[in-house]
Each structure stands twice: as structure tokens, then as C-alpha cells.
Design an enzyme around this catalytic site. Structure first.
Site, PDB file in Angstrom:
ATOM      1  N   GLU A 155      33.595  49.312  44.372  1.00 32.43           N
ATOM      2  CA  GLU A 155      34.449  50.343  43.792  1.00 32.43           C
ATOM      3  C   GLU A 155      34.287  51.735  44.367  1.00 32.43           C
ATOM      4  OE1 GLU A 155      34.284  50.739  39.462  1.00 32.43           O
ATOM      5  OE2 GLU A 155      36.346  50.072  39.521  1.00 32.43           O
ATOM      6  N   HIS A 184      43.348  54.711  29.009  1.00 29.86           N
ATOM      7  CA  HIS A 184      42.053  54.766  28.318  1.00 29.86           C
ATOM      8  C   HIS A 184      42.043  55.876  27.266  1.00 29.86           C
ATOM      9  CE1 HIS A 184      39.730  52.461  31.627  1.00 29.86           C
ATOM     10  NE2 HIS A 184      39.944  51.683  30.588  1.00 29.86           N
ATOM     11  N   LYS A 228      32.645  42.048  38.345  1.00 26.36           N
ATOM     12  CA  LYS A 228      32.072  43.069  37.445  1.00 26.36           C
ATOM     13  C   LYS A 228      31.719  42.394  36.132  1.00 26.36           C
ATOM     14  CE  LYS A 228      35.035  46.756  37.741  1.00 26.36           C
ATOM     15  NZ  LYS A 228      35.434  48.031  37.139  1.00 26.36           N
ATOM     16  N   ARG A 288      16.490  36.567  37.383  1.00 27.27           N
ATOM     17  CA  ARG A 288      17.010  37.447  38.454  1.00 27.27           C
ATOM     18  C   ARG A 288      18.231  36.857  39.159  1.00 27.27           C
ATOM     19  NH1 ARG A 288      11.530  37.732  39.266  1.00 27.27           N
ATOM     20  NH2 ARG A 288      10.611  39.644  38.449  1.00 27.27           N
ATOM     21  N   HIS A 310      43.962  47.491  24.453  1.00 29.74           N
ATOM     22  CA  HIS A 310      43.889  47.869  25.869  1.00 29.74           C
ATOM     23  C   HIS A 310      45.225  47.630  26.580  1.00 29.74           C
ATOM     24  CE1 HIS A 310      41.958  48.774  29.661  1.00 29.74           C
ATOM     25  NE2 HIS A 310      42.466  47.662  30.162  1.00 29.74           N
ATOM     26  N   GLU A 363      48.395  43.945  32.303  1.00 27.70           N
ATOM     27  CA  GLU A 363      47.593  44.010  33.545  1.00 27.70           C
ATOM     28  C   GLU A 363      48.317  43.300  34.699  1.00 27.70           C
ATOM     29  OE1 GLU A 363      44.949  45.855  33.861  1.00 27.70           O
ATOM     30  OE2 GLU A 363      44.082  45.997  31.849  1.00 27.70           O
ATOM     31  N   ARG A 388      39.434  49.791  45.517  1.00 23.28           N
ATOM     32  CA  ARG A 388      39.448  49.121  44.213  1.00 23.28           C
ATOM     33  C   ARG A 388      40.005  50.034  43.120  1.00 23.28           C
ATOM     34  NH1 ARG A 388      34.863  44.796  42.275  1.00 23.28           N
ATOM     35  NH2 ARG A 388      35.808  44.305  40.274  1.00 23.28           N
ATOM     36  N   HIS A 400      45.502  53.495  33.903  1.00 25.66           N
ATOM     37  CA  HIS A 400      44.296  53.476  33.070  1.00 25.66           C
ATOM     38  C   HIS A 400      43.759  54.860  32.713  1.00 25.66           C
ATOM     39  CE1 HIS A 400      44.400  49.195  33.737  1.00 25.66           C
ATOM     40  NE2 HIS A 400      43.302  49.003  33.025  1.00 25.66           N
ATOM     41  N   ASN A 450      43.124  50.750  38.832  1.00 27.62           N
ATOM     42  CA  ASN A 450      43.112  51.591  37.629  1.00 27.62           C
ATOM     43  C   ASN A 450      44.459  52.243  37.343  1.00 27.62           C
ATOM     44  OD1 ASN A 450      40.416  51.187  36.877  1.00 27.62           O
ATOM     45  ND2 ASN A 450      39.736  52.613  38.461  1.00 27.62           N
ATOM     46  N   LYS A 509      44.054  40.881  43.367  1.00 32.64           N
ATOM     47  CA  LYS A 509      42.717  41.350  42.998  1.00 32.64           C
ATOM     48  C   LYS A 509      41.678  40.868  44.008  1.00 32.64           C
ATOM     49  CE  LYS A 509      39.661  42.714  39.356  1.00 32.64           C
ATOM     50  NZ  LYS A 509      39.217  42.722  37.978  1.00 32.64           N
TER      51      LYS A 509
HETATM   52  N1  NAD Z   1      34.809  42.431  34.240  1.00 35.06           N
HETATM   53  C1  NAD Z   1      35.972  42.980  34.462  1.00 35.06           C
HETATM   54  O1  NAD Z   1      36.332  43.301  35.598  1.00 35.06           O
HETATM   55  C2  NAD Z   1      36.895  43.215  33.297  1.00 35.06           C
HETATM   56  C3  NAD Z   1      38.215  43.597  33.539  1.00 35.06           C
HETATM   57  C4  NAD Z   1      39.060  43.757  32.450  1.00 35.06           C
HETATM   58  C5  NAD Z   1      38.594  43.539  31.167  1.00 35.06           C
HETATM   59  N2  NAD Z   1      37.302  43.163  30.972  1.00 35.06           N
HETATM   60  C6  NAD Z   1      36.786  42.916  29.627  1.00 35.06           C
HETATM   61  O2  NAD Z   1      37.515  41.842  29.053  1.00 35.06           O
HETATM   62  C7  NAD Z   1      37.489  41.989  27.641  1.00 35.06           C
HETATM   63  C8  NAD Z   1      38.869  41.745  27.099  1.00 35.06           C
HETATM   64  O3  NAD Z   1      39.248  40.418  27.419  1.00 35.06           O
HETATM   65  P1  NAD Z   1      40.355  39.642  26.571  1.00 35.06           P
HETATM   66  O4  NAD Z   1      41.587  40.452  26.506  1.00 35.06           O
HETATM   67  O5  NAD Z   1      40.399  38.276  27.109  1.00 35.06           O
HETATM   68  O6  NAD Z   1      39.770  39.715  25.100  1.00 35.06           O
HETATM   69  P2  NAD Z   1      38.648  38.828  24.359  1.00 35.06           P
HETATM   70  O7  NAD Z   1      37.749  38.184  25.315  1.00 35.06           O
HETATM   71  O8  NAD Z   1      38.060  39.691  23.331  1.00 35.06           O
HETATM   72  O9  NAD Z   1      39.546  37.712  23.666  1.00 35.06           O
HETATM   73  C9  NAD Z   1      40.429  38.074  22.633  1.00 35.06           C
HETATM   74  C10 NAD Z   1      40.383  37.013  21.532  1.00 35.06           C
HETATM   75  O10 NAD Z   1      41.025  35.797  21.962  1.00 35.06           O
HETATM   76  C11 NAD Z   1      40.174  34.708  21.728  1.00 35.06           C
HETATM   77  N3  NAD Z   1      40.538  33.654  22.659  1.00 35.06           N
HETATM   78  C12 NAD Z   1      40.063  33.441  23.914  1.00 35.06           C
HETATM   79  N4  NAD Z   1      40.688  32.397  24.466  1.00 35.06           N
HETATM   80  C13 NAD Z   1      41.581  31.938  23.556  1.00 35.06           C
HETATM   81  C14 NAD Z   1      42.520  30.873  23.559  1.00 35.06           C
HETATM   82  N5  NAD Z   1      42.694  30.086  24.626  1.00 35.06           N
HETATM   83  N6  NAD Z   1      43.278  30.697  22.445  1.00 35.06           N
HETATM   84  C15 NAD Z   1      43.147  31.500  21.381  1.00 35.06           C
HETATM   85  N7  NAD Z   1      42.260  32.528  21.323  1.00 35.06           N
HETATM   86  C16 NAD Z   1      41.501  32.739  22.416  1.00 35.06           C
HETATM   87  C17 NAD Z   1      38.815  35.296  21.921  1.00 35.06           C
HETATM   88  O11 NAD Z   1      37.810  34.452  21.420  1.00 35.06           O
HETATM   89  C18 NAD Z   1      38.965  36.605  21.152  1.00 35.06           C
HETATM   90  O12 NAD Z   1      38.917  36.382  19.789  1.00 35.06           O
HETATM   91  C19 NAD Z   1      36.945  43.367  27.342  1.00 35.06           C
HETATM   92  O13 NAD Z   1      35.628  43.250  26.898  1.00 35.06           O
HETATM   93  C20 NAD Z   1      36.986  44.062  28.691  1.00 35.06           C
HETATM   94  O14 NAD Z   1      35.966  45.048  28.832  1.00 35.06           O
HETATM   95  C21 NAD Z   1      36.461  42.999  32.018  1.00 35.06           C
HETATM   96 ZN    ZN Z   2      42.636  47.213  32.139  1.00 31.79          ZN
END
Ligand code: NAD
Ligand code: ZN
Length: 348
Positions: free
Chosen positions: A229, A244, A142, A120, A254, A183, A233, A240, A237, A219
Site C-alpha cells: 500500500e 469513512h 490484509k 509465526r 460500510h 465495492e 493500491r 472511502h 480507496n 484487485k
Molecule cells: N482485509 C481486507 O482487505 C478487508 C477489505 C474490506 C473489508 N474488510 C473487513 O471485512 C469486514 C466486513 O465484511 P462483510 O461485509 O463480509 O461483513 P461480515 O463478515 O461482518 O458479515 C456480515 C454478516 O453476514 C453473515 N454471513 C456471512 N456469510 C453469510 C452467508 N453466506 N449467508 C448469510 N449470512 C452470512 C456474517 O456471519 C455476519 O453476520 C469488516 O470487518 C472489514 O474491516 C477487510
Molecule cells: Zn471498503
């Protein structure tokens, strides 16, 4: 080294450290209690870095070990979360122990989900290793895993600490830096023109420490005002709603889809709020290497995907628009504006 703080009232709920060579900040966050167990979660591309941190914790006397998840979105599954729970069970984790997530946004999303649910709630620390992770996914509490649709299960859970090593970000492959730039520039357009200027000065090699600090500051401010949100917040978007839809219909990444969505939102902003920055926004996105036009897709499919957007309510489609750089507003848009927005990205 810069420290950002997320507060809930007077209570500090999360700290974010941005700098170069952040080992000391990370070990401070983890502590040196030899009773404390630490599980370091990573994915294959971040395995070496995660092992380096695991060894660092072990050298301080902590009971630390690493655990590798499948890469990218494949980690964002309930079945993977269950595997992590079992791993923590096998190490007899208690609520005094800690999970550290080293990776991109997907990895920190799963880490946070585990942190919000195991026993939890157990403390987590994030080391975001992508630009998108550093400026967006790791900040704001999030978390989520995918269940058919993206992020359909999640909890709000702030990491105790986020440690961003700019040296790691500087070494990212160029495509990764371009994705994250979308972003960051979005954040700049809604709240800090200094980010846009950093990319204008040096589109391919901006000062990432400055960009990351500025993006995180925005942020943090927005999230502090509106954790769950309901209101402000939503400005995050920007780009987006159309973004999206483009992501869904075309399969674009993305970051690329958000860039295209910003161009559409810019056109809608010009029409409805007299926004004068359309050209400047498109120019900086192009200079960075992001697209400003959609691939050849039918208007009807993009429009239909937009209609499914979460931000729709009874009064119609709501979009974040700009009156000016730094002045976002949530506006209900009419059909003619949607047409103009999509026309601006070549969908008509
Ligand atoms: N929680 C939130 O508020 C929020 C906001 C925006 C996005 N997200 C989420 O984030 C994700 C996208 O994140 P992302 O763009 O980082 O993609 P990702 O986490 O999928 O990473 C992309 C690729 O890069 C690799 N990688 C990571 N660090 C690396 C490094 N230092 N060198 C080389 N490769 C590396 C990863 O292992 C993966 O293969 C999505 O799942 C999205 O839903 C969450
Ligand atoms: Zn985004």
C-alpha cells in the site's frame, strides 16, 4: 471455473478460484495428507456450510474439526484470536497444518490474523461467503482485528488459496448483496467499466460470477503491483475518504457509506478533473438500491472526520478522483472542492 493467481516475482503466493460447486477445488487446496490437521473457523451464520466442509475433509481421511467464533465484528478481537490459538494448541497444531476460514470479511480477517501469527505463520485457506468478502476482504493479504479503532492490529498475510462458490453468493440475503455491490461498482468505476455495465443491465440480479471475477481480477492486478500500500493500491480507496467519514458520523453501513462517498468523489472529480460520469455513477448506485445522499448531518462533523483520514499528509487532504471511468488519480483537494463534494451528497 476461473483461477486467479497472485505472484511475488515468479513465486505463486496465492490462488483464487471462482466457480459454482467448488468442493473439488477446496479439497485440492487442503490436500489429502491424513497427517494434516485442519481447523475450520466459522461464525453462526456459516456454521452449516463449515460443517459440510469439515465433514468433506474428514471423509478424505484428514483430521478436521470446526470452531465457531462470535458473529460479525465481535470476532475481530485479540481475545478471540487468543481463543483460537488455544484451540490450535489443544489440537497440537504444527506449521504443516491448516486453518480454513468460512465466512464474511470479518471471519476471514481474523483467520488471516491467526494464520500470520500462530507459530509465526501457518497456512490459511479462505472460503468467503459474502459478496464483499469475495470481491474485497479475502483478496490482497490484509488482515486485521479491532483495538478500539477498526483494524488497528494486523499483519500482511496472503491465504494460500481463496475458494469462492458463486452458488453461496447467489443465496445471500438481498441487503448483503447490495452492500457488496458498492465495492464491486467502486472497482468498476476505477478499473473495469464491465462491472458497472453488469449492474446497469441487471441492477438487482447481476451475473455475480462475472462481477466477482472482474472485481477480483482488478484487485489482484493492483495488489500484485503494490502489496503493502505505498502507491497504486490507494486507488482502491475511491469513495472511502468521504465514505469513512459518513460511516463514522452517521453509523451507516460500510457499503452504503462508500456509495455516498463515491457520489462525493464523483463531484470532486468533475470539478478538478472534468469527470463526465457523475450522473451515470449515481444512476447505477441508485438502481442497485444504494443511497446517493447522506442523512442530515452537519458539514462540520463530516469535515472533521475527513481530517482524521489516514490519507491526509502535510500538503492537505488527498482523495482518489476519476478523470474518466477507469482513470483514477490521487489528487490533493482544496477546501472549495471538499465543499462541492459534500454539497453533492446533501451535506452543506
Ligand atoms: N482485509 C481486507 O482487505 C478487508 C477489505 C474490506 C473489508 N474488510 C473487513 O471485512 C469486514 C466486513 O465484511 P462483510 O461485509 O463480509 O461483513 P461480515 O463478515 O461482518 O458479515 C456480515 C454478516 O453476514 C453473515 N454471513 C456471512 N456469510 C453469510 C452467508 N453466506 N449467508 C448469510 N449470512 C452470512 C456474517 O456471519 C455476519 O453476520 C469488516 O470487518 C472489514 O474491516 C477487510
Ligand atoms: Zn471498503
Amino acid at each position: 471455473m476461473r483461477l486467479h493467481v497472485i505472484r511475488d516475482g515468479d513465486e505463486v503466493v496465492s490462488t483464487i478460484t471462482v466457480g459454482r460447486g467448488v468442493d473439488a477445488s477446496l479439497t485440492d487446496a487442503v490436500g489429502t495428507d491424513p497427517q494434516r490437521k485442519v481447523a475450520v473457523l466459522c461464525q453462526p451464520p456459516t456454521f452449516d456450510l463449515a460443517m459440510r466442509y469439515t465433514n468433506l475433509f474428514a471423509s478424505l481421511g484428514l483430521d478436521a474439526s470446526g470452531y465457531t467464533l462470535p458473529d460479525g465484528e465481535a470476532a475481530k478481537q485479540i481475545s478471540v484470536v487468543e481463543e483460537v490459538y488455544r484451540h490450535l494448541n489443544s489440537r497440537s497444531f504444527t506449521r504443516d497444518d491448516l486453518v480454513v476460514g468460512v465466512g464474511g470479511g470479518a471471519l476471514t480477517d481474523v483467520t488471516g490474523f491467526v494464520g500470520g501469527t500462530y507459530l509465526r505463520g501457518i497456512a490459511v485457506v479462505y472460503v468467503p461467503t459474502t459478496l464483499l468478502g469475495a470481491v474485497d476482504a479475502s483478496i490482497g493479504g490484509k488482515t486485521g482485528v479491532n483495538v478500539d479503532g477498526k483494524n488497528l492490529a494486523g499483519v500482511f498475510k496472503h491465504p494460500q488459496a481463496v475458494i469462492v462458490d458463486v452458488d453461496t453468493l447467489d443465496q445471500l440475503p438481498v441487503e448483503q448483496r447490495v452492500q457488496g455491490a458498492a465495492e464491486a461498482i467502486k472497482t468498476g468505476c476505477i478499473a473495469d467499466i464491465g462491472i458497472v455495465e453488469a449492474y446497469e443491465r441487471s441492477p438487482r440480479a447481476p451475473d455475480l460470477e462475472d462481477v466477482v471475477n472482474r472485481s477480483i481480477a482488478v484487485k489482484v492486478a493492483v495488489v500484485t503491483e503494490d502489496f503493502t500500500e505505498q502507491g497504486r493500491r490507494a486507488i482502491l480507496n475511491y469513495g472511502h475518504t468521504v465514505g469513512h467519514a459518513i460511516e463514522t458520523v452517521t453509523g451507516k453501513s460500510h457499503g452504503e457509506a462508500v456509495a455516498i462517498g463515491m457520489v462525493a468523489a464523483g463531484a470532486a472529480s468533475a470539478r478538478m478533473l472534468g469527470f463526465g460520469g457523475v450522473r451515470r455513477q449515481a444512476d447505477v448506485l441508485s438502481a442497485v438500491g444504494l443511497p446517493t445522499k447522506a442523512p442530515d448531518v452537519p458539514f462540520a462533523s463530516v469535515r472533521a472526520a475527513m481530517a482524521l483520514d489516514k490519507k491526509r499528509d502535510a500538503s492537505g487532504l488527498r482523495m482518489v478522483l476519476l478523470r474518466d471511468f477507469g482513470s483514477p488519480e490521487v489528487v490533493t483537494v482544496d477546501d472549495a472542492t471538499v465543499r462541492a463534494a459534500l454539497d453533492a451528497i446533501g451535506v452543506g
